[in-house]
Design a protein around this motif. Structure first.
Motif, PDB file in Angstrom:
ATOM      1  N   GLU A   1       0.849  -1.197   0.000  1.00 13.34           N
ATOM      2  CA  GLU A   1       0.000   0.000   0.000  1.00 13.34           C
ATOM      3  C   GLU A   1       0.887   1.251   0.000  1.00 13.34           C
ATOM      4  O   GLU A   1       2.047   1.210   0.417  1.00 13.34           O
ATOM      5  N   VAL A   2       0.340   2.377  -0.452  1.00 15.18           N
ATOM      6  CA  VAL A   2       1.057   3.654  -0.412  1.00 15.18           C
ATOM      7  C   VAL A   2       1.485   3.938   1.034  1.00 15.18           C
ATOM      8  O   VAL A   2       0.669   3.846   1.957  1.00 15.18           O
ATOM      9  N   GLY A   3       2.780   4.258   1.212  1.00 12.07           N
ATOM     10  CA  GLY A   3       3.284   4.537   2.554  1.00 12.07           C
ATOM     11  C   GLY A   3       3.370   3.287   3.424  1.00 12.07           C
ATOM     12  O   GLY A   3       3.575   3.375   4.626  1.00 12.07           O
ATOM     13  N   ILE A   4       3.233   2.128   2.808  1.00 12.85           N
ATOM     14  CA  ILE A   4       3.280   0.827   3.505  1.00 12.85           C
ATOM     15  C   ILE A   4       2.263   0.829   4.649  1.00 12.85           C
ATOM     16  O   ILE A   4       2.516   0.319   5.749  1.00 12.85           O
ATOM     17  N   VAL A   5       1.147   1.467   4.376  1.00 13.88           N
ATOM     18  CA  VAL A   5       0.053   1.439   5.349  1.00 13.88           C
ATOM     19  C   VAL A   5      -0.446   0.002   5.500  1.00 13.88           C
ATOM     20  O   VAL A   5      -0.530  -0.734   4.526  1.00 13.88           O
TER      21      VAL A   5
END
Lengths: 97, 387
Positions: A14-18
């Motif tokens: 996920e974006v930002g390793i969320v």
């Protein structure tokens, strides 16, 4: 995440390793970290619950009869339970033994 | 439509943050950034800007508040300089990897030691690789305009990367310039409300900043690198649309009199205006010299730079920071990297100038070009040192 870790590609992240699956730390096997294992002697246990209170990983379960059980999936082998047990009912042994 | 008023650049920057309708401002005062945050705290106090101004106890906390603010979905602004940036740098890197959009103005100032409150670029170069989009501003109008552009780019769903504006301390922050102000309606048309992809909210819990074991860390960094490398067209689009609305167009690189220029000077920041006067002086003497100003520092505009200097035989790069034991200044290193793949490339001479607030005059550019022509080879030199 459905895939095993070693199959996850950079595109899967996920974006930002969320992490959008709350609470998925519970599937992480911290028991892998352990080099020493707690060994529990029921006959010495006075059911005081001190080990349960001190365990930093909530890896000790109090059973119905008041005795305890280590959850080795999470237990990192820190030895705090053995250190704190007032009767010496818990001892740490090397994993390979 | 736009009104032009004489205004200190710091005040213009703060007014733009107001017009951009920032939600949270967290900052700690440090010279020469102070006028920006002081004015913002007044605007919040006077009810002109409906935002939280959080006066923290250090820059480390300022950036930490900004991280939480952006994660919660608030439009976030901060501002610092020099030692303040160094102190907050731990979180500066983190927010980039966490993909938390925000805008920071860095009023460029040298780093200790000796203690200096004056301007150079050593502060920003210390976080060159932090993963923020970074621009250098040449004048007050660019500063005012880029507050809107910066928020827009940072929050763009195709980008989601924090944005840093470098403005030269004192040389820009404290000067009064005519600034073309935008009508609020134009700002609102250009800059939509911030709509975060993920945000911290109890109704939809997520984890931000989880740890990355060795089996995932490389993939995380690859994802960040890929995302950063895709930002360029979105930055250019944001500039284009800003120009279409305001008539003020910006590009990764600006050129000045580079037609048939055999010698090209390269600058960043406010030095560009001084250099252009030096260029005019040399052109009067028939010296075929032009100027390239690098506005976009990260992502670095490699292709645009190659195009801008394609006719040059000599490139003279002006750095305002030292890379000890390195290839000269950080800008010269990037310029050489850009030129290296070409079969024939100009010679690169590198001067390190304007350290710690040392003035650079138009005549200095004339002298540096003369020296660069006379002294063969690839080298760097700290200019204007008393021997």
């Amino acid at each position: 995440m459905a895939k095993p870790e070693n199959e996850i590609t950079w595109r899967d992240l996920e974006v930002g390793i969320v992490v959008n699956e709350p609470g998925n730390a519970s599937v992480y096997c911290t028991g892998d970290w352990r080099s020493q294992r707690p060994v529990y002697a029921t006959e010495r246990c006075i059911k005081c619950g001190t080990c349960y209170i001190y365990c930093p990983d909530m890896a000790i379960k109090i059973l119905r009869d008041g005795y305890i059980e280590h959850d080795l999936y999470y237990c990192k082998g820190c030895g705090i339970c053995a250190q704190e047990c007032p009767t010496g009912a818990i001892t740490m042994v090397e994993e390979e033994e | 439509m736009a009104t032009r008023v004489g205004m200190e650049v710091s005040i213009a920057a703060a007014e733009a943050v107001k017009q951009a309708n920032a939600d949270i401002i967290a900052a700690y005062p440090i010279t020469p950034q102070t006028h920006i945050v002081e004015h913002l705290s007044e605007l919040v106090n006077d009810g002109e800007l409906d935002a939280e101004f959080i006066p923290v106890e250090s820059e480390h906390s300022a950036m930490s508040v900004c991280a939480g603010s952006s994660a919660a979905g608030a439009r976030t602004f901060t501002c610092t300089s020099s030692q303040g940036l160094i102190l907050m740098s731990e979180i500066v890197y983190a927010v980039a990897s966490l993909r938390l959009p925000m805008l920071m103005i860095l009023a460029n100032r040298s780093l200790n030691s000796p203690l200096s409150i004056w301007n150079d670029h050593s502060d920003v170069m210390s976080v060159r690789d932090c993963g923020w989009i970074q621009v250098f501003m040449e004048n007050g109008q660019e500063v005012y305009d880029h507050v809107f552009i910066g928020f827009r780019v940072a929050e763009d769903r195709n980008v989601i990367i924090p944005f840093m504006m470098n403005i030269d301390g004192f040389m820009l922050t404290h000067v009064i310039e005519p600034i073309g102000l935008l009508e609020q309606e134009v700002v609102d048309r250009y800059l939509p409300p911030f709509q975060p992809l993920y945000r911290l909210h109890p109704n939809n819990p997520v984890t931000m900043g989880a740890f990355g074991p060795p089996i995932l860390f490389t993939e995380a960094k690859k994802a960040q690198d890929e995302a950063f490398n895709k930002t360029m067209p979105h930055i250019i689009k944001a500039w284009q649309e800003f120009g279409d609305l305001t008539g003020r167009y910006y590009h990764p690189i600006e050129t000045y009199r580079t037609d048939e220029a055999k010698i090209v000077i390269i600058t960043q920041g406010s030095l560009g205006e001084t250099a252009s006067i030096g260029i005019d002086m040399m052109r009067e003497e028939k010296e075929p010299v032009g100027l390239v100003k690098i506005r976009l520092w990260r992502p670095f505009p490699f292709a645009e730079l190659r195009e801008a200097v394609k006719e040059a035989e000599l490139v003279v790069v002006m750095d305002r920071a030292i890379s000890y034991g390195g290839p000269g200044g950080p800008l010269a290193g990037e310029v050489r990297s850009a030129l290296y793949p070409q079969e024939s490339r100009p010679r690169v001479a590198n001067f390190i100038i304007g350290l710690g607030g040392r003035d650079v005059a138009p005549e200095d550019f004339v002298q540096m070009v003369q020296q660069a022509k006379a002294q063969p080879g690839e080298w760097y030199e700290i200019y204007g040192v008393r021997e």
